[in-house]
Design a protein around this motif. Structure first.
Motif, PDB file in Angstrom:
ATOM      1  N   PRO A 128       0.800  -1.240   0.000  1.00  0.00           N
ATOM      2  CA  PRO A 128       0.000   0.000   0.000  1.00  0.00           C
ATOM      3  C   PRO A 128       0.830   1.288   0.000  1.00  0.00           C
ATOM      4  CG  PRO A 128      -1.049  -1.625   1.389  1.00  0.00           C
ATOM      5  CD  PRO A 128       0.305  -2.191   1.009  1.00  0.00           C
ATOM      6  N   PRO A 129       1.893   1.406   0.810  1.00  0.00           N
ATOM      7  CA  PRO A 129       2.692   2.639   0.718  1.00  0.00           C
ATOM      8  C   PRO A 129       3.384   2.794  -0.644  1.00  0.00           C
ATOM      9  CG  PRO A 129       3.249   1.415   2.723  1.00  0.00           C
ATOM     10  CD  PRO A 129       2.344   0.557   1.921  1.00  0.00           C
ATOM     11  N   ARG A 130       3.763   1.673  -1.238  1.00  0.00           N
ATOM     12  CA  ARG A 130       4.396   1.728  -2.557  1.00  0.00           C
ATOM     13  C   ARG A 130       3.388   2.205  -3.607  1.00  0.00           C
ATOM     14  NH1 ARG A 130       9.112   0.514  -3.056  1.00  0.00           N
ATOM     15  NH2 ARG A 130       9.278  -1.010  -1.388  1.00  0.00           N
ATOM     16  N   LEU A 131       2.145   1.732  -3.501  1.00  0.00           N
ATOM     17  CA  LEU A 131       1.093   2.175  -4.423  1.00  0.00           C
ATOM     18  C   LEU A 131       0.826   3.668  -4.244  1.00  0.00           C
ATOM     19  CD1 LEU A 131      -1.368  -0.853  -4.128  1.00  0.00           C
ATOM     20  CD2 LEU A 131       0.129  -0.300  -6.070  1.00  0.00           C
ATOM     21  N   ALA A 132       0.817   4.127  -3.006  1.00  0.00           N
ATOM     22  CA  ALA A 132       0.620   5.559  -2.747  1.00  0.00           C
ATOM     23  C   ALA A 132       1.772   6.379  -3.323  1.00  0.00           C
ATOM     24  CB  ALA A 132       0.487   5.802  -1.248  1.00  0.00           C
ATOM     25  N   SER A 133       2.986   5.865  -3.180  1.00  0.00           N
ATOM     26  CA  SER A 133       4.147   6.547  -3.743  1.00  0.00           C
ATOM     27  C   SER A 133       4.047   6.620  -5.269  1.00  0.00           C
ATOM     28  CB  SER A 133       5.421   5.823  -3.328  1.00  0.00           C
ATOM     29  OG  SER A 133       6.549   6.410  -3.934  1.00  0.00           O
ATOM     30  N   LEU A 134       3.602   5.531  -5.869  1.00  0.00           N
ATOM     31  CA  LEU A 134       3.415   5.532  -7.328  1.00  0.00           C
ATOM     32  C   LEU A 134       2.365   6.553  -7.746  1.00  0.00           C
ATOM     33  CD1 LEU A 134       3.626   1.733  -8.132  1.00  0.00           C
ATOM     34  CD2 LEU A 134       4.971   3.536  -9.242  1.00  0.00           C
ATOM     35  N   ARG A 135       1.261   6.616  -7.016  1.00  0.00           N
ATOM     36  CA  ARG A 135       0.191   7.558  -7.354  1.00  0.00           C
ATOM     37  C   ARG A 135       0.732   8.984  -7.294  1.00  0.00           C
ATOM     38  NH1 ARG A 135      -4.262   6.989  -9.516  1.00  0.00           N
ATOM     39  NH2 ARG A 135      -4.593   4.906  -8.719  1.00  0.00           N
ATOM     40  N   SER A 136       1.489   9.306  -6.251  1.00  0.00           N
ATOM     41  CA  SER A 136       2.070  10.650  -6.111  1.00  0.00           C
ATOM     42  C   SER A 136       3.080  10.932  -7.215  1.00  0.00           C
ATOM     43  CB  SER A 136       2.757  10.799  -4.757  1.00  0.00           C
ATOM     44  OG  SER A 136       1.833  10.702  -3.715  1.00  0.00           O
ATOM     45  N   ALA A 137       3.914   9.959  -7.517  1.00  0.00           N
ATOM     46  CA  ALA A 137       4.940  10.144  -8.548  1.00  0.00           C
ATOM     47  C   ALA A 137       4.306  10.338  -9.925  1.00  0.00           C
ATOM     48  CB  ALA A 137       5.895   8.954  -8.568  1.00  0.00           C
ATOM     49  N   ILE A 138       3.245   9.606 -10.197  1.00  0.00           N
ATOM     50  CA  ILE A 138       2.555   9.776 -11.482  1.00  0.00           C
ATOM     51  C   ILE A 138       1.945  11.173 -11.561  1.00  0.00           C
ATOM     52  CG2 ILE A 138       0.551   9.014 -12.828  1.00  0.00           C
ATOM     53  CD1 ILE A 138       1.249   6.118 -11.814  1.00  0.00           C
ATOM     54  N   ALA A 139       1.299  11.615 -10.484  1.00  0.00           N
ATOM     55  CA  ALA A 139       0.683  12.946 -10.463  1.00  0.00           C
ATOM     56  C   ALA A 139       1.722  14.045 -10.661  1.00  0.00           C
ATOM     57  CB  ALA A 139      -0.072  13.157  -9.150  1.00  0.00           C
ATOM     58  N   ALA A 140       2.923  13.822 -10.154  1.00  0.00           N
ATOM     59  CA  ALA A 140       3.996  14.821 -10.262  1.00  0.00           C
ATOM     60  C   ALA A 140       4.893  14.584 -11.480  1.00  0.00           C
ATOM     61  CB  ALA A 140       4.840  14.815  -8.990  1.00  0.00           C
TER      62      ALA A 140
END
Length: 159
Positions: A78-90
């Motif tokens: 889950p934290p890795r998925l959240a990191s991916l979501r943030s990285a994609i948005a940025a």
């Protein structure tokens, strides 16, 4: 703690014993039946050969390897998925590449083949510097994670 590749199973076991306790990882039960509705494992989502190999390793070592790997996967994803979501948005393509690569390896350790393929596709997008469609792909990975967790929980309960 850090483990380098290739993994030494004794070092992995020692690390996991220090850091992980088994927790239920699926918030809601999901259907893990094969697409035809049979009681067979959904092989596209989870490779039964990998699970069998992990169970054999458990039997040979006397260690709780499968439950520990399941717990680690459910805890770190889950934290890795959240990191991916943030990285994609940025539009941080390097982070997308790294996180997707790491997640792909975690998926393959448990035999989550379909999820690993999606992670591989996302990793390739990050490496290419083109995140077109990456958010949609991440949504598929998140859904597949929930599906895999439900299957793994059922498999763990059967053991």
């Amino acid at each position: 703690d850090y483990l380098s590749k290739p993994l030494d199973l004794r070092a992995l076991d020692a690390m996991l014993q220090r850091w992980v306790t088994y927790q239920s990882f699926a918030q809601e039960p999901a259907d893990s039946l094969a697409p035809d509705g049979s009681d067979a494992l959904d092989e596209a989502a989870l490779d039964s050969t990998v699970l069998a190999n992990l169970r054999n390793l458990e039997a040979a070592s006397g260690k709780t390897i499968l439950a520990t790997l399941i717990a680690l996967f459910s805890y770190t994803t889950p934290p890795r998925l959240a990191s991916l979501r943030s990285a994609i948005a940025a539009s941080e393509v390097k982070i997308v590449n790294q996180e997707a690569h790491t997640l792909k390896g975690s998926c393959l350790n448990l035999g989550a083949r379909r999820m690993a393929r999606c992670c591989s596709d996302l990793e390739a997008q990050g490496r290419a510097g083109d995140l077109t469609g990456a958010a949609r792909l991440l949504t598929l990975i998140e859904a597949e994670f929930e599906h895999v967790c439900a299957i793994l929980e059922q498999e763990h309960m059967r053991a």
